[in-house]
Design a protein around this motif. Sequence first.
Motif, PDB file in Angstrom:
ATOM      1  N   ILE A  38     -43.851 -21.518  95.319  1.00 27.56           N
ATOM      2  CA  ILE A  38     -42.910 -20.843  96.209  1.00 27.56           C
ATOM      3  C   ILE A  38     -42.950 -21.446  97.601  1.00 27.56           C
ATOM      4  O   ILE A  38     -41.922 -21.651  98.250  1.00 27.56           O
ATOM      5  N   SER A  47     -41.411 -25.107  97.480  1.00 28.67           N
ATOM      6  CA  SER A  47     -39.967 -25.045  97.191  1.00 28.67           C
ATOM      7  C   SER A  47     -39.186 -24.454  98.359  1.00 28.67           C
ATOM      8  O   SER A  47     -38.080 -24.916  98.668  1.00 28.67           O
ATOM      9  N   VAL A  48     -39.748 -23.449  99.027  1.00 29.41           N
ATOM     10  CA  VAL A  48     -39.095 -22.867 100.215  1.00 29.41           C
ATOM     11  C   VAL A  48     -39.023 -23.910 101.331  1.00 29.41           C
ATOM     12  O   VAL A  48     -37.980 -24.082 101.972  1.00 29.41           O
ATOM     13  N   VAL A  92     -35.616 -23.001  94.962  1.00 31.69           N
ATOM     14  CA  VAL A  92     -36.664 -21.965  95.026  1.00 31.69           C
ATOM     15  C   VAL A  92     -36.784 -21.247  93.690  1.00 31.69           C
ATOM     16  O   VAL A  92     -37.878 -21.099  93.133  1.00 31.69           O
ATOM     17  N   THR A 105     -37.753 -23.561  90.519  1.00 31.92           N
ATOM     18  CA  THR A 105     -39.165 -23.948  90.590  1.00 31.92           C
ATOM     19  C   THR A 105     -40.059 -22.798  90.166  1.00 31.92           C
ATOM     20  O   THR A 105     -41.011 -22.984  89.397  1.00 31.92           O
ATOM     21  N   THR A 144     -41.638 -20.459 107.767  1.00 31.73           N
ATOM     22  CA  THR A 144     -40.323 -21.071 107.521  1.00 31.73           C
ATOM     23  C   THR A 144     -39.429 -20.975 108.752  1.00 31.73           C
ATOM     24  O   THR A 144     -38.733 -21.949 109.098  1.00 31.73           O
TER      25      THR A 144
END
Length: 529
Positions: free
Chosen positions: A324, A327-328, A363, A366, A451
Amino acid sequence: MKNEQVKKTMKGALILSIASLIAKILSAVYRIPFENIVGNTGFYVYQQVYPIYGICMTFALTGFPVYISKLIAEQHDEATKIKLSQQIFVILCVFSLGSFFGLRLFAPLLARAMGDMALISLIRSVSWMLLFMPFLAVGRGYYQGTFNMVPTAISQVTEQFMRVFVIIVAAVMFAHFNWDYYKMGSLAMFASSAGAIVACFSFVRFFSRDFRVKTTVPRFSYLQLTEKIFTEGVIICLFASTMVLLQLIDSFTVVRGLLHNGYLPEAAKNLKGIYDRGQPLLQLGMVLAVGFSSTLLPTLSHALKNKKMAEFRRISKVMLRISITISVAAAFGMIVLMPQINTLLFGDALLSRELSMYIFSVVFITLIGTYNSILQSLNQFLITVVGLLAAIVVKFVLNVWLIGRLDLMGASVATVLSLLVALGFILVFSPELIRGLFSEGHFWLKLGATTVNMLIVVKAFVLVYSHLIGNTRMDTLFISLVGASLGAIVFVVSALAFKLFSVREWLMLPGGKKILKVWQKLTRKGEQI
């Protein structure tokens, strides 16, 4: 002896993971020069039929070999393994011949359903590679079942190299000899057969020597073998081709939807070609995320083999966290730089909003892939299959509905929502052992803060540079490279500052030990100041 077997298995898994990573990178990267040479319409022609190749090669190189290797590994002596291989080969020969003639026969029907009758030659061109399926599937399955991953790895990489080479040759000949798009597309699709032929060379020794040995072992039931291969085996194949299946739905619905919305045929094909730019970008994002998490798969299998369920759950949790997080980072990093990436790679920033929405699916796909790996290690196949079927139905229904209202943004939204449905189903119906792995709310808060930090810094850099310097194609190269590097640094530093991962989890990451050492040095210097 047991330790030697475990070491051999782990070494094999690593070799196969590296080969798979190389193949995926090749599969993603070649599309960029290809699109630049043949243009949006040429890319549309190729991408319309590509999902058919993708599904066929998933059967030959991934799905069937995985299941065949499982059947081979369950046999206790070499003679039985050979007998089983011979019988499976016969079954797959019948299947591949039937598929070959079926694809050639129904090519006009498929082309009509895609809204472009000129695609008939491409569909028939890709059908030839089906004839090599038995050799590839049985060869790979046998070697994987005997824990020798080298021939499989070589076949995977050589297949991609040859295919990419022929595709680029097709593109160059198109430009040099002024071919029409469909003639170029037919040669590009024939690359699948060229790749399959080269991949078969990895199994010459097996088919010329071991496979031809006559054994006195009793035959397995052909009926039972066929039933097993076309239930459990096909389930693995279908899951391995999740994104390709969703792309196939796009092949049948996007151009037809645009035509229904009033676009002229050439404009619709051109737009579909631009929309298809999202696929190599999606693959690059997935390669990064899956590459990191797959390094833990051998450890997961080892824990399960030794019935260490607490360790199995802990490693599963780390795998999901890594998946996570990476992928984020990959998805939002590409989204914030999408206009620049689009211009740099393809020459313009058309449909950047639609491509950004499409990339968000990195996201979900994955996470679904990571959950599938965990569930497969527990021999749980049904959950992911039902989730996948739900995603396909949702994608088709939403495509038909949303393209009519939002054009290509509708297709992108449909992809994201269909994957979200599949992930939701998997989360709800997963076994107790792996439920609640994401229950810690503070992890999501830390990931969100990390993020946001990355997005703010990268966006500020892009705006300042574009305002002060410019935004030409050469500028986008600098913006993309510096922006990606800056984003990665900010993301890692924020993750360390917010303690997104524990020390133990950092150490399990490739390069995690070095990152921690550098961070500790920097924090010590900061304290001294």
